[in-house]
Design an enzyme around this catalytic site. Structure first.
Site: not given
Ligand code: ATR
Length: 290
Positions: A72, A108
């Site tokens: 990420k 997210d």
């Protein structure tokens, strides 16, 4: 049964490990429900292969992909453009490929906020939030909460220096809101629990079934909302305890669904069928929890 054509749009997720990922399950369910000519596949990409994998996805003309651990952060420098929140967080979990240009987003962050609002009816503006942890998951929650005008953010972490670094970094960017760092070892943070409107676990505590013992809930006020970013095959011990105490609580499975819905919208420009991703995740939980 899915059938593919020359026009089928290809999406996927890269990570290491990847075989446990629930994203193919929920994304393909939403693709089927929307009647799209598309599919979503898992790709196992070790860190050493990240660069060639990303260039491979670009060369193949893949339409979009999710990014999970451990890529990420590392993926940012390989993208052509990264949106403002993802840049602030320093992590991308969703890539949209437009004419072979790779655009990075962080759902997210948006998913956490939407799950808070929709699943727990919690609106952060003007509220006090206590967060356990100071890692990557905490950064996404912090940006979501700061952007939505939470007033006081209390970061409680085992390593105080990490919480202090995070507090300082974001305090400079959001001078009108208050961010402070507290050590998990110094139990004075417990006094803050009774003033919190929202308590968030962003640590990995709970992954192995253990409870977040550093968070006693006896003295929290009625109406305090609990969010556990961890999910396991059964409801986490922390969420179980919060609910037993009559508090409104949700775990990471809801956030997983919410980030998936936001990614779906970025890719397909239509909303995923409401509640479908959550439903497929809870069905997975029911069949695997015995
Ligand atoms: P992520 O990207 O998922 O947030 P991370 O960056 O490794 O993962 O952060 C994990 C967080 O969980 C950290 O805040 C870590 O605390 P430290 O910074 O002190 O290491 C926290 N954490 C992990 N195990 C923990 C434990 N047993 N007790 C308390 N905090 C823990």
């Amino acid at each position: 049964m899915m059938s593919f054509t020359g026009q089928t749009q290809i999406y996927g997720i890269i990570g290491d490990p990847i075989s446990h990922s629930l994203s193919p399950l929920m994304q393909n369910a939403a693709i089927a429900a929307a009647g799209l000519d598309a599919c979503y596949l898992p790709f196992h990409v070790p860190s050493a292969q990240l660069g060639v994998a990303v260039e491979g996805l670009r060369a193949l003309g893949i339409d979009g992909f999710n990014v999970t651990l451990p890529h990420k952060q590392q993926i940012l420098s390989r993208l052509d453009w990264v949106d403002e929140n993802a840049t602030l967080i320093g992590a991308v979990n969703t890539v949209v490929c437009r004419q072979r240009c790779l655009h990075g987003y962080n759902t997210d962050c948006s998913g956490f906020l939407r799950a808070l609002r929709e699943d727990l009816q919690f609106e952060p503006a003007g509220r006090n939030v206590l967060l356990f942890g100071a890692g990557g998951a905490c950064r996404a929650a912090l940006v979501a909460l700061l952007r939505s005008q939470a007033q006081n953010l209390w970061l409680v972490n085992r390593r105080l220096d990490k919480a202090q670094g995070l507090a300082q970094e974001f305090q400079e960017l959001f001078p009108d809101q208050q961010i402070s760092a507290h050590s998990l070892q110094d139990t004075t943070y417990r006094q803050l629990l009774s003033q919190a409107d929202l308590i968030v676990n962003t640590t990995s505590v709970g992954l192995r079934g253990e409870d977040l013992e550093c968070c006693p809930l006896e003295r929290v006020k009625a109406g305090t909302v609990v969010y556990d970013m961890v999910y396991t095959v059964v409801e986490t011990a922390f969420v179980h305890r919060a609910r037993r105490q009559g508090l409104s609580a949700a775990d990471g499975l809801n956030m997983l669904a919410a980030q998936g819905e936001d990614a779906f919208f970025l890719w397909h420009d239509i909303l995923a069928e409401k509640g479908l991703m959550k439903k497929s995740l809870h069905a997975w939980r029911r069949t695997h929890s015995h």
